[in-house]
Design a protein around this motif. Structure first.
Motif, PDB file in Angstrom:
ATOM      1  N   HIS A   1      11.170   6.328  -8.472  1.00 50.30           N
ATOM      2  CA  HIS A   1      10.595   6.055  -9.793  1.00 50.30           C
ATOM      3  C   HIS A   1      11.643   5.368 -10.679  1.00 50.30           C
ATOM      4  O   HIS A   1      11.876   5.754 -11.818  1.00 50.30           O
TER       5      HIS A   1
ATOM      6  N   GLU B   1      11.453   2.453 -11.943  1.00 55.96           N
ATOM      7  CA  GLU B   1      10.893   1.455 -12.851  1.00 55.96           C
ATOM      8  C   GLU B   1      11.240   1.785 -14.313  1.00 55.96           C
ATOM      9  O   GLU B   1      11.692   2.869 -14.638  1.00 55.96           O
TER      10      GLU B   1
ATOM     11  N   TYR C   1       9.680   2.658 -17.754  1.00 58.81           N
ATOM     12  CA  TYR C   1       8.416   3.266 -18.167  1.00 58.81           C
ATOM     13  C   TYR C   1       8.174   3.007 -19.653  1.00 58.81           C
ATOM     14  O   TYR C   1       8.927   3.478 -20.509  1.00 58.81           O
TER      15      TYR C   1
ATOM     16  N   PRO D   1       4.410   2.265 -15.867  1.00 59.59           N
ATOM     17  CA  PRO D   1       5.588   1.752 -15.151  1.00 59.59           C
ATOM     18  C   PRO D   1       5.596   0.236 -15.129  1.00 59.59           C
ATOM     19  O   PRO D   1       4.575  -0.398 -14.855  1.00 59.59           O
TER      20      PRO D   1
ATOM     21  N   PRO E   1      11.832  14.189  -6.761  1.00 62.06           N
ATOM     22  CA  PRO E   1      10.670  13.381  -7.187  1.00 62.06           C
ATOM     23  C   PRO E   1       9.636  14.170  -7.974  1.00 62.06           C
ATOM     24  O   PRO E   1       8.986  13.623  -8.877  1.00 62.06           O
TER      25      PRO E   1
ATOM     26  N   MET F   1       9.021  14.198 -11.841  1.00 63.38           N
ATOM     27  CA  MET F   1       8.262  13.158 -12.538  1.00 63.38           C
ATOM     28  C   MET F   1       6.805  13.535 -12.750  1.00 63.38           C
ATOM     29  O   MET F   1       6.061  12.780 -13.378  1.00 63.38           O
TER      30      MET F   1
ATOM     31  N   LEU G   1       3.888  11.449 -14.808  1.00 62.98           N
ATOM     32  CA  LEU G   1       2.795  10.796 -14.087  1.00 62.98           C
ATOM     33  C   LEU G   1       1.433  11.274 -14.552  1.00 62.98           C
ATOM     34  O   LEU G   1       0.423  10.588 -14.357  1.00 62.98           O
TER      35      LEU G   1
END
Length: 375
Positions: free
Chosen positions: A288, A290, A292, A305, A347, A350, A354
């Motif tokens: 993740h 990216e 945001y 994202p 992960p 997140m 999300l």
């Protein structure tokens, strides 16, 4: 000015042309002051190109555009970039497709809902829209302070509308005394707990609470006559009494990553006076990495994202707009969200973020409106 009689286009999924255009719903019962508030937003939009959809068959007086009259099944196209459509709810997708066409270069779309409309239905349509070029940007419920009790008696559904709002504007506060205003604010707090409340007279709220105003130097192309008139008027006005003087702006920038769980906790516990949050967040969690984009209007919250530009530094940049907020305390809270070792994060950290990324999800409460877009 030119007018035409457009026919709704067949439902289609337009090509993606960049960032989706936010669609803000402006709701409230008849006489609450929605049109006045809309006029104010348009008059102080600066270089922002605003598309307006009027979900009603009545008159809309757009003082900023020097246009007044009936807008029924017609589109008014002005050089300043404002497109105003009076449409039936079933035509909404078709008109949003028109407004999101790149040729219009629209920055934000505002839907003025009918005074008797069910804003919940409009929210459902926007959240479920398959048009990738638009996104739901929050619902603003306008309340008439002078007719508050009478409106609730005549329209018991008021309480339900308040419950789905992302921002409540208590309008016409100049028509009630301080004690009555305090009583209404208390009742609104009970009817819509956790939903930010803005007070106004004559619909004068800062447009920055709902959308960005592009600086004049960034306006693309030649300025229209209306743009020049608006800019000249703003240059000569005394700004001391303007709505923007009642709000504070706090900016936070860090080259480090933020811990997603701590940042979501910050967002979930943000004070009621913090009306808007916008910017970009770097989490750096494996899988993740990216950038945001974060966008919040009232209680509405959304992450998106985005790819980093070539050579763009991994950085978090946030702007927080509110009234009565403690800027230093906000900065301390955001500093506490910093994550020195993002690559060691799991992960699943997140998951909270999300939840607020646009998804085609079913409602869990039977309303048909996904719970994810709300904080």
């Amino acid at each position: 000015m030119s007018t035409s009689q457009p026919q709704p286009e067949p439902s289609r999924v337009p090509r993606r042309t960049g960032q989706p255009i936010p669609v803000v719903v402006l709701a409230g019962f008849l006489g609450s002051g929605k049109t006045t508030l809309l006029n104010h937003l348009l008059a102080h939009r600066a270089g922002t190109r605003v598309g307006v959809v009027v979900n009603d068959f009545g008159s809309i007086e757009i003082d900023a555009m020097s246009v007044a009259g009936q807008v029924g099944d017609s589109m008014v196209s002005l050089g300043g970039g404002c497109l105003c459509c009076a449409v039936d709810g079933s035509e909404l997708d078709a008109y949003l497709a028109k407004l999101s066409d790149p040729v219009h270069r629209i920055d934000v779309i505002v839907i003025e809902a009918s005074g008797l409309a069910e804003p919940q239905e409009m929210i459902r349509m926007l959240v479920a829209s398959e048009n990738p070029d638009v996104r739901y940007g929050g619902m603003v419920e306008v309340v008439d302070a002078a007719e508050f009790d009478a409106t609730r008696r005549a329209h018991p559904e008021t309480d339900r509308h308040l419950a789905v709002a992302d921002l409540v504007v208590l309008n016409k506060t100049d028509r009630v005394d301080a004690a009555e205003r305090a009583r209404i604010e208390t009742e609104l707090g009970a009817l819509s707990p956790g939903i930010p409340l803005v007070t106004a007279d004559h619909g004068r709220i800062d447009p920055e609470l709902l959308f960005d105003r592009r600086p004049w130097t960034e306006t693309r192309g030649q300025l229209s006559f209306e743009d020049l008139l608006t800019g000249a008027a703003e240059d000569t006005e005394d700004h001391s009494g303007h709505a923007h003087t009642r709000y504070e702006t706090t900016e936070f920038v860090t080259d480090g990553a933020l811990a997603p769980r701590r940042f979501v906790e910050f967002l979930d516990s943000r004070p009621a006076g913090l009306y808007r949050i916008k910017g970009f967040v770097y989490f750096g969690v494996p899988g993740h990495e990216e950038k945001y984009e974060v966008h919040a209007v009232g209680r509405f919250l959304r992450f998106a994202p985005l790819p980093w530009a070539r050579a763009e530094p991994r950085r978090t940049q946030l702007v927080l707009i509110g009234s009565g907020t403690d800027g230093p305390a906000l900065l301390r809270a955001l500093e506490a969200c910093r994550e020195p070792a993002p690559r060691d994060a799991r992960p699943e950290s997140m998951w909270g973020v999300l939840r607020y990324v646009r998804q085609e999800a079913e409602s869990s409460d039977g309303t048909g409106v996904p719970a994810a877009p709300y904080s």
